[in-house]
Design an enzyme around this catalytic site. Structure first.
Site, PDB file in Angstrom:
ATOM      1  N   GLU A 257      13.691  16.091  -5.995  1.00 16.28           N
ATOM      2  CA  GLU A 257      14.489  17.565  -6.474  1.00 16.28           C
ATOM      3  C   GLU A 257      13.778  18.894  -6.900  1.00 16.28           C
ATOM      4  O   GLU A 257      13.660  19.432  -6.562  1.00 16.28           O
ATOM      5  CB  GLU A 257      16.177  16.971  -7.501  1.00 16.28           C
ATOM      6  CG  GLU A 257      16.942  18.800  -7.065  1.00 16.28           C
ATOM      7  CD  GLU A 257      17.402  19.016  -5.628  1.00 16.28           C
ATOM      8  OE1 GLU A 257      16.698  20.028  -5.055  1.00 16.28           O
ATOM      9  OE2 GLU A 257      18.244  18.253  -4.889  1.00 16.28           O
ATOM     10  N   ASP A 261      12.491  22.685  -4.460  1.00 13.90           N
ATOM     11  CA  ASP A 261      12.921  23.374  -4.852  1.00 13.90           C
ATOM     12  C   ASP A 261      11.758  23.916  -5.045  1.00 13.90           C
ATOM     13  O   ASP A 261      11.743  25.659  -4.549  1.00 13.90           O
ATOM     14  CB  ASP A 261      14.043  23.675  -6.555  1.00 13.90           C
ATOM     15  CG  ASP A 261      15.230  22.554  -5.721  1.00 13.90           C
ATOM     16  OD1 ASP A 261      15.439  22.661  -4.843  1.00 13.90           O
ATOM     17  OD2 ASP A 261      15.652  21.964  -7.211  1.00 13.90           O
ATOM     18  N   SER A 452      19.875  20.427  -0.449  1.00 13.00           N
ATOM     19  CA  SER A 452      19.271  21.126  -1.396  1.00 13.00           C
ATOM     20  C   SER A 452      17.656  22.276  -0.820  1.00 13.00           C
ATOM     21  O   SER A 452      17.347  22.887  -1.617  1.00 13.00           O
ATOM     22  CB  SER A 452      18.580  19.864  -2.104  1.00 13.00           C
ATOM     23  OG  SER A 452      19.400  19.014  -2.629  1.00 13.00           O
ATOM     24  N   ASP A 492      24.741  32.205  14.763  1.00 16.33           N
ATOM     25  CA  ASP A 492      25.539  31.212  14.714  1.00 16.33           C
ATOM     26  C   ASP A 492      24.999  30.004  15.272  1.00 16.33           C
ATOM     27  O   ASP A 492      24.281  29.616  16.406  1.00 16.33           O
ATOM     28  CB  ASP A 492      26.432  32.091  15.571  1.00 16.33           C
ATOM     29  CG  ASP A 492      27.505  31.662  15.668  1.00 16.33           C
ATOM     30  OD1 ASP A 492      28.114  30.674  14.564  1.00 16.33           O
ATOM     31  OD2 ASP A 492      28.934  32.210  16.396  1.00 16.33           O
ATOM     32  N   ILE A 493      25.822  28.647  14.720  1.00 11.03           N
ATOM     33  CA  ILE A 493      26.065  27.520  14.522  1.00 11.03           C
ATOM     34  C   ILE A 493      27.126  27.228  15.532  1.00 11.03           C
ATOM     35  O   ILE A 493      28.485  27.050  14.710  1.00 11.03           O
ATOM     36  CB  ILE A 493      24.612  26.781  13.955  1.00 11.03           C
ATOM     37  CG1 ILE A 493      24.584  27.787  12.714  1.00 11.03           C
ATOM     38  CG2 ILE A 493      25.063  25.177  14.743  1.00 11.03           C
ATOM     39  CD1 ILE A 493      22.787  27.365  14.121  1.00 11.03           C
ATOM     40  N   GLY A 506      31.015  32.379  15.615  1.00 10.20           N
ATOM     41  CA  GLY A 506      31.662  32.505  14.390  1.00 10.20           C
ATOM     42  C   GLY A 506      31.698  32.025  13.124  1.00 10.20           C
ATOM     43  O   GLY A 506      31.039  30.833  13.404  1.00 10.20           O
ATOM     44  N   ASP A 508      32.513  29.027  10.299  1.00  7.90           N
ATOM     45  CA  ASP A 508      32.827  27.488  10.527  1.00  7.90           C
ATOM     46  C   ASP A 508      32.697  27.314   8.712  1.00  7.90           C
ATOM     47  O   ASP A 508      31.253  27.717   8.534  1.00  7.90           O
ATOM     48  CB  ASP A 508      32.714  26.825  11.660  1.00  7.90           C
ATOM     49  CG  ASP A 508      31.348  26.731  12.009  1.00  7.90           C
ATOM     50  OD1 ASP A 508      30.414  25.889  11.231  1.00  7.90           O
ATOM     51  OD2 ASP A 508      31.054  27.155  13.294  1.00  7.90           O
TER      52      ASP A 508
END
Length: 535
Positions: A257, A261, A452, A492-493, A506, A508
């Site tokens: 992690e 990062d 992450s 947009d996905i 839009g 979601d």
């Protein structure tokens, strides 16, 4: 303090951990430290400041400096003195006091601390392995401190959060149409290129804060990794919170992690300073890390990236309030906070003991004062994204997202989100381990995904934007939700689901407003004049 003159602390009730077994009492001579959160000054004035950040055009925003925030909204010295007097009366030491952070840290033995706060501390065996010091029920405080002390953290040191990270090796390639697509991987600079991040800035003059609740990094790994990328390594500094430190152990630990990062931020904004705040994985450690980063007058981060969290139902009301207040302070000071929305789909639980049915939003991503970051899966042809869908891989996790049970719909979300509850996430980015990020951890190159990766990706982009505009973006959500859909700044996905909600045109509850087009986001900002912070 007798039974007659103390009261239960609002929101402090702790519920048993499912499957945990009490194995004995905490040793009365064990020493521990607890953090008391003290109320802040001028709440109405601060609320008005936050409202201005929500309703005022971006170019006209005014942020408080850290010094001005401490002077106007830090804890009242008289309140701090009352808390310190209480500590002395109970034989507890004052380890640290910060009016700016609204915090007083007290130290003492289990016996003295238990008596001071009316709790019974015991040792529990955790179903996931290991033990923790725990309690059940409320914390008690003197009646004269009621309303002054808003939280007591550190009595219980059970694990508070999970890292939102997934390995490519966890994918189940034997089932499902999504599993049929071959796995691939990208470096952070390649993702930045695919998302058209600005290339004439490198994060110079910016500081990105990263919150870590375990693990560590090795300087040799960072040097080798960025040499492979042919970019200069970023300046990385480690800050100890509540005695935690940079302690790398192995590639299968929380080191993954930490390195994900750092390497994502550094790969996107290599000239930015990266301040990593290491804290214990407890509610005390998490809260103290956030307040330390937000009020850091040495490194002065303009962005905070958080890749840890847990289902809302796993937090006490007092912990949620303390953390959200810390995010409010960050917003007032012009610090943008990005939080991963979780890797276990709409349910948000990883399975096994302790799981609960239904859909759950992840906290702190559900705080209305942070930008919640969801996940996608990308496919690339000829160095161009040919497909991008909601991240949902068999055996490899799925993006968190849904509706908060704790927070109502913020004003800036009312036009996009229906149902009266805060919707999560706000934005998205590549998170599938099947289209994951190449990182180096403890001498090994591996591929990670998870939301992450999305929080530091957006944090790095924000460092670039802040450098270009010469002012902090600050509280980003009101601006993001105000962007015109025709600007193309957020792609947009509309395909996929997270095992509870479906993607749609839009906003979601899978990928929020969508993933970034960095150049177009910058174009929406770069022409606006800088505004000096309030002194």
């Amino acid at each position: 303090m007798t039974e007659e003159n103390r009261v239960p602390l609002a929101g402090s009730d702790k519920q048993p951990v499912a499957g945990a077994e009490q194995v004995g009492d905490a040793h009365p001579d064990e020493r521990l430290e607890v953090t008391l959160r003290v109320r802040r000054r001028a709440e109405q004035e601060l609320a008005a400041q936050l409202n201005r950040l929500t309703t005022t055009a971006l170019e006209a925003r005014e942020h408080l400096t850290r010094e001005a925030y401490a002077e106007r909204h830090g804890a009242d010295p008289a309140d701090m003195a009352r808390v310190e007097a209480f500590a002395r009366s109970r034989g507890l030491s004052v380890v640290e006091a910060s009016a700016a952070r609204h915090s007083v840290v007290l130290g003492g033995t289990v016996a003295k601390v238990s008596a001071a706060f009316g709790v019974k501390l015991a040792e529990y065996a955790h179903p996931d392995g290991g033990t923790f010091r725990g309690r059940q029920g409320p914390i008690y405080i003197p009646a004269e401190l009621n309303g002054i002390v808003q939280g007591v953290f550190g009595l219980d040191d059970r694990p508070a959060a999970r890292p939102h990270i997934r390995r490519q090796g966890e994918l189940d390639t034997s089932r499902g149409p999504r599993a049929a697509a071959p796995s691939t991987s990208f470096t952070p600079p390649q993702i930045a290129q695919l998302y058209d991040f600005p290339t004439d800035v490198n994060g110079q003059g910016q500081c990105v804060a990263i919150i870590e609740l375990g693990g560590g990094y090795r300087a040799a790994d960072l040097s080798a990794y960025f040499q492979q990328l042919h970019i200069p390594p970023p300046k990385v500094v480690a800050i100890s919170v509540d005695h935690a430190r940079n302690r790398p152990t192995g590639p299968n630990s929380a080191d993954g992690e930490v390195m994900l990062d750092i390497e994502v931020v550094g790969g996107v904004a290599p000239a930015a300073r990266i301040a990593v705040y290491f804290a214990p994985n407890t509610d005390q450690g998490f809260i103290d890390a956030i307040t330390t980063a937000a009020h850091d007058t040495v490194n002065r981060p303009s962005v905070i990236s958080i890749s840890w969290g847990g289902p809302e139902v796993s937090w006490t009301q007092a912990a949620v309030q303390a953390m959200d207040q810390a995010f409010q302070a960050a917003a007032a000071m012009g610090v943008t906070v990005y939080c991963a929305s979780g890797d276990n789909g709409a349910n948000d639980f990883p399975g096994g003991q302790g799981s609960q049915p239904g859909n759950h939003a992840d906290f702190p991503a559900s705080s209305p004062h942070v930008v919640g970051c969801g996940g996608t899966r990308i496919e690339v042809t000829n160095d161009v994204i040919s497909s991008e869908i909601v991240w949902n891989d068999p055996g490899g996790g799925a993006t968190g997202g849904g509706f908060s049970a704790l927070f109502p719909t913020p004003t800036w979300q009312t036009g996009a989100v229906q149902g009266g509850k805060r919707g999560v996430p706000d934005v998205a980015g590549d998170a599938s381990p099947a289209s994951g990020y190449v990182v180096r951890v403890d001498g090994q190159n591996t591929v990670f995904g998870g939301t992450s990766a999305v929080a530091p990706l957006w944090a790095g982009l924000t460092a670039l934007i802040n450098q270009k505009t010469a002012k902090p973006l600050g509280f980003a959500n009101p601006w993001l939700y105000g962007l015109s859909g025709s600007s193309g700044a957020l792609h947009d996905i509309t395909d996929g689901n997270n095992n509870g909600f479906n993607a749609a045109p839009g906003w979601d509850p899978c990928t929020g407003l969508g993933r970034p087009d960095g150049a177009k986001l910058l174009a929406a900002l770069v022409s606006q004049p800088a505004t000096a912070p309030v002194r």
